[in-house]
Design an enzyme around this catalytic site. Structure first.
Site, PDB file in Angstrom:
ATOM      1  N   ASP A 193      -2.290   0.643   2.342  1.00 40.32           N
ATOM      2  CA  ASP A 193      -2.515  -0.686   1.763  1.00 40.32           C
ATOM      3  C   ASP A 193      -3.292  -0.511   0.465  1.00 40.32           C
ATOM      4  OD1 ASP A 193      -2.469  -3.806   3.009  1.00 40.32           O
ATOM      5  OD2 ASP A 193      -3.840  -3.450   1.339  1.00 40.32           O
ATOM      6  N   ASP A 217       5.613  -4.160   5.249  1.00 43.23           N
ATOM      7  CA  ASP A 217       4.878  -5.400   5.515  1.00 43.23           C
ATOM      8  C   ASP A 217       4.168  -5.857   4.248  1.00 43.23           C
ATOM      9  OD1 ASP A 217       3.943  -7.527   7.016  1.00 43.23           O
ATOM     10  OD2 ASP A 217       2.273  -6.413   7.894  1.00 43.23           O
ATOM     11  N   LEU A 218       4.854  -5.755   3.129  1.00 47.62           N
ATOM     12  CA  LEU A 218       4.294  -6.159   1.845  1.00 47.62           C
ATOM     13  C   LEU A 218       4.414  -7.672   1.681  1.00 47.62           C
ATOM     14  CD1 LEU A 218       5.949  -3.326  -0.275  1.00 47.62           C
ATOM     15  CD2 LEU A 218       3.629  -3.362   0.652  1.00 47.62           C
ATOM     16  N   ASP A 228       5.542 -11.310   0.192  1.00 39.40           N
ATOM     17  CA  ASP A 228       6.902 -11.791  -0.019  1.00 39.40           C
ATOM     18  C   ASP A 228       7.385 -11.508  -1.444  1.00 39.40           C
ATOM     19  OD1 ASP A 228       6.805 -12.801   2.525  1.00 39.40           O
ATOM     20  OD2 ASP A 228       6.294 -14.832   1.896  1.00 39.40           O
TER      21      ASP A 228
END
Length: 309
Positions: free
Chosen positions: A112, A162-163, A165
């Site tokens: 992340d 899971d970035l 939108d």
């Protein structure tokens, strides 16, 4: 009428004209600006604790598990031996929590860009994380996903994207860059799972983004779940180069639930791969978008309003 004690989060949906969604914030637990974004962790009546980035709701305690189960568990169940897992984004640690439910996972690497998000969630969402960030199998890397992929020499059996939108041309270009960089990091037989935004009308964003994934992978398939706090049916894409997810045996998928610490709560494993088959009207739209993807036109605006008590 109940009034927010401190803040109200309001969303003006460009994706869904005429539709407005409001969240009343009862108490702000954490508020800061990182070099990347505004971060708020707050308590929302009925929904529990939530994470908001630049005003955009990322998760709410009441139903976050629906989102995270659908993102993480199907790709694990579709893979015969998901020993090494990569999570791009997901700094809240909740997708990591779901990955670590599979006893076959030997290592899960979370990348992340924003260390302040990771630490804020470690402090304020620890009960939801269930120790995921401190698990012996977990490795947390604070880095841009693109830079990590460019430097890494590892290969992964499962990758979760899971970035945030991809809501406009810039976001889609970033997604394309990440997916291209991910390819060399995938082991033979690897499967990728990505959250692809809202599936419902009028824009069917999930279908547009699945079409982008198809530019990078031989096979893609879409499944969905209604997320109450998002007020939308959300799309999740599976993508592979080596096998067609629709052709996997249902009994094999269901049998792999034995490797999880408990069965999924938000879906039945035995419903797959049939759960990847969309109803006719959505499948017709999907085929059109796969043939000629529509250019993105921007996403929703999220605005915070200070509410006097």
């Amino acid at each position: 009428m109940w009034r927010s004690a401190s803040w109200i989060a309001a969303c003006s949906e460009r994706w869904h004209p005429g539709q407005q969604s409001l969240l009343g914030i009862e108490r702000i637990l954490y508020r800061a600006h990182s070099p990347w974004q505004a971060i708020i962790v707050a308590e929302v009546p009925c929904y529990g604790r939530g994470l908001f980035l630049d005003g955009d709701p990322q998760l709410l305690e009441h139903d976050e598990w629906i989102y995270h189960e659908h993102l993480a568990l199907p790709p694990l169940l579709f893979h015969p031996a998901p020993h090494r897992v990569l999570i791009l984004g997901g700094g809240d640690g909740l997708a990591l929590r779901e990955v670590l439910r599979d006893t076959r996972v030997a290592q899960a690497t979370l990348v992340d860009i924003d260390g302040m998000v990771v630490e804020a969630c470690r402090r304020h969402l620890a009960e939801l994380q269930r120790g995921s960030l401190d698990d012996a199998r977990a490795r947390v890397v604070i880095d841009d996903a693109r830079a990590f992929l460019a430097r890494s020499t590892e290969q992964f059996d499962v990758a979760l994207v899971d970035l945030t939108d991809a809501t406009d041309a810039t976001g889609v270009a970033l997604l394309d860059e990440v997916l291209a960089g991910l390819q060399p990091r995938l082991a033979p037989g690897a499967i990728v799972s990505a959250q692809v935004s809202a599936l419902d009308a009028p824009w069917h964003r999930a279908l547009l983004l699945e079409a982008r994934l198809r530019r990078h992978f031989r096979h893609t398939a879409l499944h969905r779940a209604y997320i109450p706090s998002f007020v939308h049916e959300w799309g999740f894409a599976l993508a592979t180069n080596d096998f067609d997810p629709l052709r996997l045996d249902a009994q094999t998928i269901a049998a792999r639930v034995a490797f999880l610490d408990a069965p999924p709560r938000s879906f039945r494993a035995e419903a797959y791969p049939d759960a990847l088959r969309l109803p006719p009207y959505l499948e017709a739209l999907r085929q059109r978008m796969l043939a000629a993807p529509v250019a993105p036109e921007g996403g929703p605006d999220f605005v915070w309003y200070d509410a006097e008590a």
